[in-house]
Each structure stands twice: as C-alpha cells, then as structure tokens.
Design a protein around this motif. Sequence first.
Motif, mmCIF file in Angstrom:
data_model
loop_
_atom_site.group_PDB
_atom_site.id
_atom_site.type_symbol
_atom_site.label_atom_id
_atom_site.label_comp_id
_atom_site.label_asym_id
_atom_site.label_seq_id
_atom_site.Cartn_x
_atom_site.Cartn_y
_atom_site.Cartn_z
ATOM 1 N N ALA A 1 0.823 -1.100 0.108
ATOM 2 C CA ALA A 1 0.215 0.009 0.053
ATOM 3 C C ALA A 1 0.779 1.090 0.061
ATOM 4 C CB ALA A 1 -1.075 0.005 1.439
ATOM 5 N N SER A 2 1.888 1.135 0.767
ATOM 6 C CA SER A 2 3.102 2.442 0.510
ATOM 7 C C SER A 2 3.626 2.761 -0.824
ATOM 8 C CB SER A 2 4.209 1.892 1.500
ATOM 9 O OG SER A 2 3.580 1.815 2.917
ATOM 10 N N GLN A 3 3.236 1.800 -1.745
ATOM 11 C CA GLN A 3 3.824 2.198 -2.954
ATOM 12 C C GLN A 3 2.680 3.155 -3.767
ATOM 13 O OE1 GLN A 3 6.698 0.715 -3.957
ATOM 14 N NE2 GLN A 3 6.481 -0.547 -1.988
ATOM 15 N N PRO A 4 3.434 4.117 -4.447
ATOM 16 C CA PRO A 4 2.637 5.293 -4.944
ATOM 17 C C PRO A 4 1.981 4.707 -6.277
ATOM 18 C CG PRO A 4 4.954 5.948 -5.426
ATOM 19 C CD PRO A 4 5.037 4.424 -4.541
ATOM 20 N N ALA A 5 0.903 5.764 -6.671
ATOM 21 C CA ALA A 5 0.138 5.303 -7.788
ATOM 22 C C ALA A 5 0.737 6.256 -8.714
ATOM 23 C CB ALA A 5 -1.384 5.624 -7.814
#
Length: 610
Positions: free
Chosen positions: A203-207
């Motif tokens: 979830a900490s990976q950016p879009a």
Amino acid sequence: MNEKVQIVFGLLGGLAIFLFGMNMMSDSLQKAAGEKMRTVLGMLTRNPVLGVISGALVTAVLQSSSATTVMAIGFVSAGLMTLPQAISIIFGANIGTTMTAQIIAFKLSDYIFIIIFIGFIIGFTAKKQKIKYIGNTILAFGLLFEGIEIMGSVMKPLASSPFFINLIGKVAHIPVLGVLTGLMMTLVVQSSSATIAVLQNFASQPAADGITSIIGLAGAIPVLLGDNIGTTITAILASIGQSIDAKRTALAHCIFNVSGSLLFIWFVKPYASLITMISPKGNEVDVISRQIANAHTGFNIIMTLIWTPLLWLMVRIVMKLLPGKKERVVPLGEPKYLDDKLIRQPVAALHLVAQETLHSAHIVQRMFVKAEEITQKDSDAVLGTIRAEAAGVHELSEKINEYLAAVFSFGAITEDQASMATGVLLIQSEIDRIADLCRSIIENIAGAKNMKVKYSKDAMKELRKSMELIRRMFEETLVLMADPGKIETDSLKKEREMVMDIDEGMRKDHVKRVAKGKCDAKMTVSFNALLHDLDRMGSSCLNLSDTALKEINFNTLLQGEPDPEREELLQSSPHPESEEILQSGMDPESEERIPADAVRPKTRAKKVRA
C-alpha cells in the motif's frame, strides 16, 4: 534474470526472512519469559476484562497472536485454565497482535543493520542464557525489518505495471475479493502479521500521481479483514486431537474474527474515513502504513468491546456447536493426561507430567489397600491384580520418561524447567520403586504359601500394622506433594522412625518364635527380605517428600483447574491412629508398648535411593 522472476524471488526471500525473524523473536521471548507469561496469564484471568488485558500484554510481548492462542489452547487442554478464561485471553491476543503492524509502521530502515549487529553481539558474547535470549530477540527484530525492506524494494516495479494496477483496482472496489485475497494469503503464509506487513509495504507504493496509494485505505481494509479470518487456521490446527475445551477455544477465536469481518465488510468506507480522521496527516503514500496499522488495531478493539460483555454467549455458542463427549476409560499402564500435542509447550507439558505422576501414585495407593487384604486372607485374584498394577506403574514411568525426553529434544525448555523435569523423574522413580516393593512383599507372602509353609498369625499381624503405617505415610506424602500446607514433614519423619521400630521388633519377635518352635526357621531369610522391603518403602516415602518440597516444589506444577484425583487426595487428613502411636508409642491394635531397646539410631532415617 527476468524482472517478474526477480520480483517473485524477492518477495519470497523477504517473506522468508520476515517469518524467520518473527519465529525467532517469539521463541526467544518465550524462552526468556515463558514462566512469567504463564504467571501473567494465571493471575489476570479472574474476570473477562483482566483476561483480555493479560492476552493483549502477553501477545504484545511475544509479538505473535498465534503463540498466545496456541499457549491458551494448550493450557485449556492441560487443565491450567477454564474455557471462559482462555476465550477472554484470545480476545486480548487479537488486540496484542496489532502491535506488530504498529511497529512496522515506524520507518526504521536506517537502523536495521545496527539493530542486527547489536543483537548478534549480545547473543554471541553473553554467558547467561537469558541474556542470550534477549540478544537473539534483538537480532530477530532486525531481521524482521530487513525482510520488510526487501519486500518493499521488490514491489516498487509493480506500481507501474498496467496489469497489476487493473487487478488491484478490481480488488479495491469489490470488498469480497479483498477479503478472499487476504484470507488466501494468510492461509498460505500461516501468519497474519506477515500478510499485513506485505499489505503495508504494498500500500506504500505510490500510484501514477506519486501521492496517493496504489490501493488506498478503503481497498486495504477488506484484505485486512481476510487476514484476520485466515489467522484462525493456526488455532484450529493447534486444537486437532486435543480436549473438547481446546477445540472450543479455537472455535471461539474463529467466531470472533469471522463475525467481525462480516460486520465490518458493510462499513468499509465509513470506517476508512474514521481511521483517516484519527491517523497522522500527510500524503496518503506516506501515512497509509500507519493507517492500516490503526485500522487493524481499531477492528480488534471494537470487536473485543462487543464480545467481552457477551463472553457468556460465546461460551454457550461454542458448547452448543461442540457438545461434550463421554470421557474414555484409560487402560492400566496407558497415560491418562500426557498429550503429544503439548510437547512444544514446556509449561503445559510439565503440568501434564505432574498430573500423570500423581495418577500413578493413586494406582500405588490402591495397591497398598489390596496388599493389606492379602495379609488377612489368601487371594490369588488380588495377587494377580497387584502384579498387573505394579507393571502398569512401571509402564507409566517409562511413558513419562519418553515424554520428558521428547520435551527436552525440542529445545524450548529453560534451565529451571529442566531442573523441575529432573525432579519429577526422581519422584516417579520413587513411586515406581514403592510399587515394585509392594509387589515383592506380596509375592514373598504368596511364595511362602507355595512352599507349604506360612508366616505365623503373629508375624502377619505385625506385618499388617507395618504396612498400614507405611500406607499412611505414602498417603500423607501425596497430600504433601499436592498441598504443602496440609501435612507437617516432621510427622512423616516420626512415622518413619515408627516403621523402623516396628520392623526391629518384628525381627526380635521372629527369633523368639523360632526359638519356641512357633515359626519355621526356613522362613528367616524370606522374612528378613520382607522386612528389608518394608524399610526401603519407608525410606522412599521420605525421599518423595524431600524431592517434592526441596528440589522442585511439586505443588507449583499441579496448579490449574481442579482435578478429581487431586481434589480427592486433598480431602485426606493425617490419620488419628498414627498420631496416637506417635504420642504414646503404643500399637493401636494391642496394649503392648514397643520395647525401648527396639529403637534404632535416627541416622537410619537418612535419605536412601537404593
């Protein structure tokens, strides 16, 4: 190497290091504080609220709800706590396990290697075992974060993959798919902490905009709910083959998490808004790890607040779904309490061994009663029963030895627990010896009958008195083992002196009877052997009391839920007849005072192990 293969291998490798660190940290903490954990669980389970608090505290320390859940199931199976107590602990364990996610939310990447180094140095150089365990715990803590760091680094390319973005979009917008995803992940990995760590990293990976999360909090919460359902499989597996209450405890854990997930699935977006409101502010990609940790904590706190007042209802539900079964009759020589499923839990295993030891002592208690019958009348049937019971006690001794050897082989036992286990083996050895001596005495009497000669009525009467006094010593020793405050050790020593006095008098009386022609001189050797066995039985009774009180404190191993055999034993009291003997030196069945010259030196009462 292909990029996709690198990602898969990186995820698997990082997950392996994370799980290794988690297990190592949990094992080290249990070894360093296993007994204290049991004490905390025992002291704080007097009511549901304290049970919840103890479960949360123990799990926060052990960093594993699975460890606490398995421990609670083991304690229920071993009779160390009741079903409601275990269920309240599991409620608390669900709160305590959220500490892992909260710790992971801290950004410790800059300190991972120094943590690993410090833990290694402490564990490698420490002399004391407990300090080594603390060092291993710090080392494992660092490895845990290194595993997280590896998983986070290999997942970065996924954020730019159109296929993966499309897949995550479906999961994020269809909560049921998210629940199934979390459930499957936890079923495979067998650790909700690991799957939540993966979820936090992913979830900490950016879009594409570099600010928002690739999945978002509303998409992560259903996966979180699935993780909570999946973690119940550990409790279910741990309860297989155990007592009915252990299975009910596992079922309660399952109902707690499934009911929570079914409730929260309808309020994902409002719950996400609430968590966003109470969590730190900032770009979503920077704060979502903490938001997921808070969502995990909030879920378990809310469900605990709902279920704790309804603990009585949970107990009724699990008892209705899993009704009790009739207790099976245990064949002679087969363990009544030993449970192979609890070998990895030394606290529960030692409790079961203590119960089994007391169980074998009760068999010997029955042997004494039957032996006294044979001194009054001939009975081949009783002789056969005594032989069978002596063989059963010996078989139980071997089973207890094998069980403790298995406990040692797993390496989870502490030095104090190892010392206690050794003491239990000494106690069981004495019980086995007494059973064998009892058999030997009765076979001696039967052997005289087969030789077509009998001990005189006077000899049998004196033998019966001595056997009765030793039986009383043995029973008082068992009461002393179960409750040290019930019997005074001085009375046992006095009774031991009485046995020696009676035996000495019997030797002299036998010589007198032989001289008067009342007894056959051929019986002298076997009669002396019989008296020697009586003497050894008295010494073994003293050995039992000394070992149970001075070497291991046997009573602490028996602490737990009431056991019928133990409760029956504690209702016993010192025999008034033996008290009269001690006070007056009189034989309870005759008016003859024991001769003064029959008293032997007190040095004969020293501890003997032969």
